[in-house]
Design a protein around this motif. Structure first.
Motif, PDB file in Angstrom:
ATOM      1  N   THR A  79      22.451   8.625  16.642  1.00 36.16           N
ATOM      2  CA  THR A  79      22.080   8.177  17.985  1.00 36.16           C
ATOM      3  C   THR A  79      21.726   6.689  17.918  1.00 36.16           C
ATOM      4  O   THR A  79      21.744   6.088  16.862  1.00 36.16           O
ATOM      5  CB  THR A  79      20.843   8.935  18.516  1.00 36.16           C
ATOM      6  N   MET A  80      21.403   6.130  19.096  1.00 39.41           N
ATOM      7  CA  MET A  80      20.955   4.748  19.124  1.00 39.41           C
ATOM      8  C   MET A  80      19.448   4.718  19.357  1.00 39.41           C
ATOM      9  O   MET A  80      18.933   5.490  20.150  1.00 39.41           O
ATOM     10  CB  MET A  80      21.625   3.964  20.264  1.00 39.41           C
ATOM     11  N   ILE A  81      18.771   3.826  18.664  1.00 35.49           N
ATOM     12  CA  ILE A  81      17.357   3.594  18.966  1.00 35.49           C
ATOM     13  C   ILE A  81      17.165   2.101  19.229  1.00 35.49           C
ATOM     14  O   ILE A  81      17.968   1.281  18.800  1.00 35.49           O
ATOM     15  CB  ILE A  81      16.424   4.053  17.824  1.00 35.49           C
ATOM     16  N   ARG A  82      16.102   1.785  19.942  1.00 44.60           N
ATOM     17  CA  ARG A  82      15.779   0.377  20.180  1.00 44.60           C
ATOM     18  C   ARG A  82      14.947  -0.127  19.016  1.00 44.60           C
ATOM     19  O   ARG A  82      13.972   0.502  18.629  1.00 44.60           O
ATOM     20  CB  ARG A  82      14.974   0.221  21.467  1.00 44.60           C
ATOM     21  N   THR A  83      15.346  -1.244  18.484  1.00 45.89           N
ATOM     22  CA  THR A  83      14.555  -1.826  17.416  1.00 45.89           C
ATOM     23  C   THR A  83      14.279  -3.276  17.750  1.00 45.89           C
ATOM     24  O   THR A  83      14.907  -3.850  18.633  1.00 45.89           O
ATOM     25  CB  THR A  83      15.303  -1.783  16.075  1.00 45.89           C
ATOM     26  N   THR A  84      13.335  -3.841  17.070  1.00 48.97           N
ATOM     27  CA  THR A  84      13.010  -5.244  17.276  1.00 48.97           C
ATOM     28  C   THR A  84      13.269  -6.002  15.986  1.00 48.97           C
ATOM     29  O   THR A  84      12.931  -5.520  14.911  1.00 48.97           O
ATOM     30  CB  THR A  84      11.538  -5.395  17.679  1.00 48.97           C
ATOM     31  N   SER A  85      13.889  -7.163  16.145  1.00 48.30           N
ATOM     32  CA  SER A  85      14.065  -8.036  15.000  1.00 48.30           C
ATOM     33  C   SER A  85      13.146  -9.235  15.171  1.00 48.30           C
ATOM     34  O   SER A  85      12.931  -9.696  16.288  1.00 48.30           O
ATOM     35  CB  SER A  85      15.519  -8.495  14.895  1.00 48.30           C
ATOM     36  N   PHE A  86      12.617  -9.721  14.074  1.00 48.06           N
ATOM     37  CA  PHE A  86      11.633 -10.786  14.125  1.00 48.06           C
ATOM     38  C   PHE A  86      12.150 -12.032  13.410  1.00 48.06           C
ATOM     39  O   PHE A  86      12.704 -11.936  12.322  1.00 48.06           O
ATOM     40  CB  PHE A  86      10.327 -10.352  13.470  1.00 48.06           C
ATOM     41  N   ALA A  87      11.954 -13.172  14.076  1.00 49.23           N
ATOM     42  CA  ALA A  87      12.286 -14.443  13.448  1.00 49.23           C
ATOM     43  C   ALA A  87      11.105 -15.384  13.668  1.00 49.23           C
ATOM     44  O   ALA A  87      10.283 -15.162  14.550  1.00 49.23           O
ATOM     45  CB  ALA A  87      13.554 -15.021  14.061  1.00 49.23           C
ATOM     46  N   ALA A  88      11.032 -16.407  12.845  1.00 52.92           N
ATOM     47  CA  ALA A  88       9.921 -17.340  12.947  1.00 52.92           C
ATOM     48  C   ALA A  88      10.425 -18.713  13.378  1.00 52.92           C
ATOM     49  O   ALA A  88      11.508 -19.139  12.969  1.00 52.92           O
ATOM     50  CB  ALA A  88       9.210 -17.469  11.604  1.00 52.92           C
ATOM     51  N   ASP A  89       9.654 -19.362  14.237  1.00 50.60           N
ATOM     52  CA  ASP A  89       9.839 -20.789  14.483  1.00 50.60           C
ATOM     53  C   ASP A  89       8.692 -21.484  13.760  1.00 50.60           C
ATOM     54  O   ASP A  89       7.568 -21.504  14.255  1.00 50.60           O
ATOM     55  CB  ASP A  89       9.788 -21.070  15.990  1.00 50.60           C
ATOM     56  N   PRO A  90       8.955 -22.010  12.561  1.00 49.80           N
ATOM     57  CA  PRO A  90       7.854 -22.505  11.720  1.00 49.80           C
ATOM     58  C   PRO A  90       7.055 -23.648  12.359  1.00 49.80           C
ATOM     59  O   PRO A  90       5.907 -23.861  12.002  1.00 49.80           O
ATOM     60  CB  PRO A  90       8.558 -22.960  10.439  1.00 49.80           C
ATOM     61  N   THR A  91       7.656 -24.348  13.348  1.00 45.20           N
ATOM     62  CA  THR A  91       6.927 -25.460  13.943  1.00 45.20           C
ATOM     63  C   THR A  91       5.875 -24.969  14.932  1.00 45.20           C
ATOM     64  O   THR A  91       4.960 -25.690  15.280  1.00 45.20           O
ATOM     65  CB  THR A  91       7.878 -26.418  14.674  1.00 45.20           C
ATOM     66  N   LEU A  92       6.034 -23.739  15.419  1.00 44.20           N
ATOM     67  CA  LEU A  92       5.111 -23.248  16.443  1.00 44.20           C
ATOM     68  C   LEU A  92       4.164 -22.172  15.926  1.00 44.20           C
ATOM     69  O   LEU A  92       3.200 -21.814  16.576  1.00 44.20           O
ATOM     70  CB  LEU A  92       5.905 -22.659  17.616  1.00 44.20           C
ATOM     71  N   ILE A  93       4.464 -21.648  14.752  1.00 41.30           N
ATOM     72  CA  ILE A  93       3.736 -20.470  14.293  1.00 41.30           C
ATOM     73  C   ILE A  93       2.287 -20.829  13.994  1.00 41.30           C
ATOM     74  O   ILE A  93       1.979 -21.892  13.463  1.00 41.30           O
ATOM     75  CB  ILE A  93       4.459 -19.849  13.078  1.00 41.30           C
ATOM     76  N   GLN A  94       1.384 -19.942  14.429  1.00 41.82           N
ATOM     77  CA  GLN A  94      -0.046 -20.227  14.293  1.00 41.82           C
ATOM     78  C   GLN A  94      -0.750 -19.282  13.339  1.00 41.82           C
ATOM     79  O   GLN A  94      -1.729 -19.642  12.709  1.00 41.82           O
ATOM     80  CB  GLN A  94      -0.721 -20.146  15.668  1.00 41.82           C
TER      81      GLN A  94
END
Lengths: 700, 380
Positions: A79-94
């Motif tokens: 089946t299909m499930i919803r997943t989330t992928s994560f990426a970083a913007d190193p200039t904004l990350i706190q």
């Protein structure tokens, strides 16, 4: 004139006309601007409107949902499930530490790995983790950080993990089919994507428009398989157990419904979890039942018998001569593991006499014999709806040499897939009519309408119902009285045949590599399932009867409730599964730990405690004897040592008895006891003789 | 000061269109700057409020100065031009660099562009010089020489910022005043010729200027940013069509058209109000220009005539160059559209100049306060 103010001072009167010139000049200039604007805004307006529309509008793809894969009872397999992928913007990350910590909990790598990736990132879009189900890790939704980029992506989910992994197949990160049904039916599963026109600004940010131009995506169709996921799971469990007990390198199980050709189970080992494709080896992804061909060996005798019976060259009760296990036919030396003398044709089948079948087949013309083999589906793709099927190898009559037919009679000089073999037996089970094996029952559109229905398809009648009946009785005899007794379930008539085929290694048949198989169907009077168990290179025993047949039996016992069998049969199978008695396994040659594991799985136990670095050389009760569960098996052990070690004097008391053991295991046991070995022949040890510290084994 | 003509009131045909332009500019700037301000300052109204306040101050300055006798500027013109030169030097030494050019000076909370002050100051001072030497205007040593003596350093300082377009326009304005002032046309022609040659030579000393020119003439090495900006301006005009997309409905301001609220605001007006809107706007400038030169014709003395002519020329040139640039008939320059573009210096100095012009108009008898009024207004 030269010093004073002139009387009539000009007072810049010229400014009157000069200002007029300027008025005209600027009026003209403004008119040029107006003319230009008329050109741009009125004459050429359409052109600029097109340019404007082009840059304001952005076609955004609406992805179609990939269809599901279902089993025969409509259970979701993929089946299909919803997943989330994560990426970083190193200039904004706190909060890199917090993010690293939470991702580590969900994605499995160490927190330091994420932290390092965030801190060493050069790119303003750096992947951290992909395809995480935030339903499982809601903590990830609580992170408030502008530097953490989330992308929701649909992902394929295989509900039963490794179950039926090879048949169902795999998909890549973008949900394109890579193997199995996912590949074969990719275009139907995929559907058709649509689009919506979004409004964008100069930075590329999108926002929805009021009445957007839109084309809805068409979701992919669902594929309903003929597999029974419960039966599949049992087949895989038992195959796994059987492979571990037999030491085989790989194996496969195929179960089909003889009446319809429905594939009920199709297991391959080694296997993998399609949800973790990164960990799978290419070896595990193959559907071995259709991609691997092997020389079948004795299971072929049913096909030879079918041809002989149908052509009335022989009858089950006709007397035949087994030549006590050896014969030379057309210059080919034939030898039997279970030598027989004078017997019936049925008896020869039960004891799997190569000699009898090699002799009998000469009664058939090459072409006639070829026709039967071919009609049983050998050398032809079965037509199953799976990618990657091979056709096997079958020589045409004009390619036969003097010994071809002789060897083919008991399963050499041709190769077949496990599916071809089980389908041949299914034809016998189905009263002589062969069905096309099918794996896809129907294709169902997303809206529920049926797009395609695969009806059971009859291929041909191979033998008469009468012949099928005779043959079934002979095969029942194999299980009741012959080499297939390990598949026996009291009260249930199982028809089957064992196969133990030497493998060609570097162009020669050796004694180290065998294909062990058991193929049959049940219940014999009204067959519901035809099934093959095939093991590649088992080591604890090479025989299909002792390695593949027990797997067959256990699958039957555990799946009987899933089949539409009559109550009487079901009760009897259930009774057998719960029976208090088991066959004692052969644990000689194993170390105590392994032996204990083997015994415990059967409900038995090891009576004595032994150190670890020893091998079992004797056991009581003897292997093959039926005992009550929880019986303790007493054993004698020898410290493993090198041959010729003279520190201990060998005495007749600790000389192991290896008669009846497979040769390789006998050698192991004798070496373990500290003796040297000389061998004559191959196969099972039939006698042993001592000359000092050297044991001379004769094997056949 | 001296011979006062019969008192009259200011030229309403100058004040009304300018007041209208200033008030409409608040709406224009609001629409054109909202997207930018929203992202840049977190409030789409930020630039709108800045501009609204400046427009109110500008209107106040304009009306206030219209009451101040313009002859007062004659006396202070030298001081003003010296202050302007001082600021121009200051900006070169310590100005804030924006996009590669130092054009801004910071005085506490107030930032302004000295070139805008200089532009006003030179018009004032040149008019004063020529009016004082009206008899000798044909003697180049007594007219042309002092005029150029002030003009060239100022143009040079502006060009050094570097801001060649403003320097050229200032030079052109002074030339126009010289033309109005009856300078020997041979001398004038020579000066203009030499000035043009110097300007062109200077244009080729900086790569960005060459690329801007190439962009205009369609060269291969064209400045992509400039070509892009011009294309976006044309799309704004074209998409506006005849009637426009409607007030506040601009799409080009959404980060497509750079400087949408500044030098390129005219194309946003074209987008929102269409061809009809820009024709009205150009019409307003034409009216102002015509009335301004009318004032120049009728001003009571040479200083008033030249000053009115210079101010009107300034407004007309700026309006024409800005409109011409945005619609692609002139190479890209950084000149604002008077009264319309966002920017304090431009609004203030334009308002001051118009205030002066209005005062001249009130003394020019453009609207001679009628025969009825003349009897009642003798007390001044």
């Amino acid at each position: 004139m030269e010093n004073d103010v002139p009387p009539q001072q000009p007072a810049y009167d010229a400014i009157r006309w000069k200002a007029g010139v300027l008025i005209l000049f600027f009026a003209g200039a403004f008119l040029v601007v107006v003319g230009r604007l008329f050109w741009v805004q009125v004459v050429e307006a359409g052109h600029y409107r097109d340019l404007a529309r082009k840059q304001y509008e952005s076609k955004v793809e609406l992805r179609a949902q990939r269809g599901k894969i279902l089993d025969r009872k409509d259970r979701d397999v993929a089946t299909m499930i919803r997943t989330t992928s994560f990426a970083a913007d190193p200039t904004l990350i706190q909060q890199p530490a917090l993010i690293a910590e939470l991702l580590a909990g969900a994605d499995g790598k160490a927190a330091a790995w994420y932290l390092d990736r965030i801190q060493s990132a050069r790119n303003r879009f750096t992947w951290l983790a992909r395809g995480i189900s935030t339903a499982l890790y809601p903590m990830l939704d609580t992170i408030r950080d502008r530097g953490l980029i989330r992308l929701t992506e649909p992902k394929r989910h295989f509900v039963y993990g490794p179950v039926a992994a090879q048949v169902v197949g795999t998909t890549d990160v973008d949900n394109n089919g890579l193997s199995g049904i996912e590949l074969g039916y990719d275009s139907l599963l995929r559907g058709k994507s649509g689009f919506v026109v979004m409004q964008r600004d100069g930075r590329g940010r999108l926002r929805p428009s009021v009445n957007p131009e839109r084309e809805a995506p068409r979701d992919g169709a669902n594929i309903k398989l003929t597999l029974d996921i419960d039966m599949q799971r049992v087949a895989e469990q038992e195959l796994d157990r059987g492979i571990r007990e037999s030491g085989a390198t790989s194996g496969t199980v195929v179960a089909i419904d003889p009446a319809t050709g429905d594939v009920l189970a199709m297991a391959s080992w080694p296997t993998f979890d399609p949800n973790r494709l990164d960990r799978a080896t290419s070896d595990a992804i193959r559907i071995r039942a259709i991609t691997d061909q092997y020389e079948p060996g004795s299971t072929m005798k049913a096909v030879t018998a079918a041809a002989l019976l149908e052509e009335r060259k022989i009858a089950p009760n006709d007397a035949v001569d087994g030549g006590n296990g050896t014969a030379v036919i057309f210059g080919a030396p034939i030898r039997d593991d279970h030598p027989v003398g004078q017997t019936t044709f049925s008896g020869a089948m039960e004891q799997s006499s190569n000699v009898v079948f090699a002799k009998s087949v000469s009664a058939l013309d090459d072409r006639v014999y070829y026709k039967y083999v071919r009609d049983f589906g050998f050398g032809i793709p079965s037509g199953i709806d799976l990618p990657g099927e091979v056709r096997g190898r079958l020589k045409r009559p004009n390619e036969f040499d003097a010994t071809t037919k002789t060897y083919m009679a008991f399963g050499y000089q041709l190769s077949a897939t496990a599916l071809q073999m089980v389908n041949a037996y299914a034809a016998i089970a189905n009263g002589g009519v062969m069905m096309e094996p099918r794996i896809v029952q129907s294709v169902i559109a997303a809206d529920g309408s049926i797009l395609r229905e695969n009806k059971p398809m009859r291929i041909r009648r191979v033998i008469s119902e009468q012949t099928a009946k005779l043959l079934t009785d002979m095969l029942v005899g194999v299980v009741e009285r012959g080499t297939g007794s390990e598949a026996r379930i009291p009260g249930v008539r199982i028809a089957g045949k064992t196969g133990t085929a030497q493998q060609l290694v570097d162009g020669a048949y050796g004694t180290s590599s065998y294909t062990a198989s058991f193929v049959g169907f049940y219940p014999a009077e009204a067959p519901r399932v035809a099934m093959i168990v095939m093991l590649d290179r088992p080591t604890t025993s090479i025989y299909g009867g002792s390695t593949a047949a027990p797997i067959f039996r256990r699958i039957v016992q555990k799946t009987m409730t899933m089949l539409a069998l009559d109550d009487n049969t079901r009760t009897r199978i259930a009774a057998s599964a719960d029976a208090d008695s088991v066959f004692v396994p052969d644990v000689r040659g194993l170390d105590p730990l392994t032996a204990d594991t083997v015994l415990q799985r059967l409900g038995l136990r090891l009576a004595d405690e032994h150190p670890v670095d020893v091998l079992i050389v004797k056991q009581r009760p003897e292997p093959g004897i039926r005992v009550e569960r929880s019986t303790a098996v007493t054993t004698e052990v020898q410290t493993s040592r090198k041959p010729g070690d003279t520190t201990t004097v060998a005495t007749p008391a600790n000389r192991p008895n290896v008669v009846g053991m497979p040769l390789r295991r006998a050698i192991t046991v004798i070496h373990a006891s500290g003796y040297d070995v000389r061998i004559q022949g191959t196969g099972k040890v039939i006698s042993q003789e001592w000359r000092g510290n050297v044991c001379i084994l004769s094997a056949r | 000061m001296s011979s006062k003509p019969a008192p009259s009131h200011i030229d309403w045909l100058i004040l009304l269109p300018i007041a209208a332009l200033l008030l409409f500019s608040v709406a224009f700037v609001y629409s054109a700057s909202s997207s930018f301000a929203d992202v840049k300052f977190g409030s789409s109204e930020q630039l709108f409020w800045n501009h609204a306040v400046r427009v109110l101050i500008g209107l106040g300055l304009m009306i206030g100065l219209s009451k101040v006798d313009y002859h007062i500027w004659d006396r202070f013109s030298t001081t003003i031009v010296l202050i302007a030169i001082g600021f121009l030097v200051l900006v070169l030494l310590m100005g804030t660099e924006i996009k590669g050019a130092s054009r801004w000076v910071h005085l506490g909370p107030i930032n302004f562009q000295p070139s805008e002050l200089a532009k006003f100051a030179i018009v004032l001072h040149v008019s004063a010089i020529l009016a004082a030497n009206k008899v000798f205007v044909r003697d180049w040593r007594k007219s042309l020489l002092p005029v150029l003596g002030w003009t060239l350093p100022i143009c040079g300082l502006i060009a050094l910022q570097p801001n060649l377009s403003t320097a050229s326009v200032v030079f052109l304005i002074v030339m126009t005043i010289l033309f109005l002032a009856d300078t020997d046309s041979k001398h004038l022609g020579m000066v203009i010729g030499v000035g043009a040659a110097v300007g062109i030579a200077y244009a080729f000393t900086a790569e960005y200027r060459v690329r801007r020119l190439l962009a205009f003439f369609g060269g291969d090495n064209a400045d992509e940013a400039v070509t892009y900006q011009l294309n976006q301006a044309l799309i704004a005009f074209g998409n506006g069509g005849i009637t426009g997309v409607g007030p506040g409905q601009s799409r080009q301001r959404d980060w497509f058209l750079p400087e949408s609220y500044g030098d390129f605001i005219f194309s946003i007006v074209g987008e929102e109000y269409g061809f009809l809107g820009v024709v009205l706007l150009i019409g307003a400038f034409t009216l102002i220009m015509w009335r301004g030169f009318a004032v120049a014709r009728k001003a009571p003395d040479p200083f008033g005539r030249l000053l009115a002519g210079g101010i009107t020329t300034t407004l007309a040139i700026y309006a024409f160059v800005n409109a011409g640039v945005t619609c692609g008939i002139l190479p890209t320059t950084g000149l604002p559209m008077p009264f319309i573009s966002y920017g304090g210096s431009s609004v203030f100095f334009s308002a001051i100049a118009v205030g002066v012009l209005l005062n001249i108009s009130s003394q020019a008898g453009v609207y001679r306060a009628g025969r009825k009024l003349s009897s009642t207004s003798t007390t001044d």
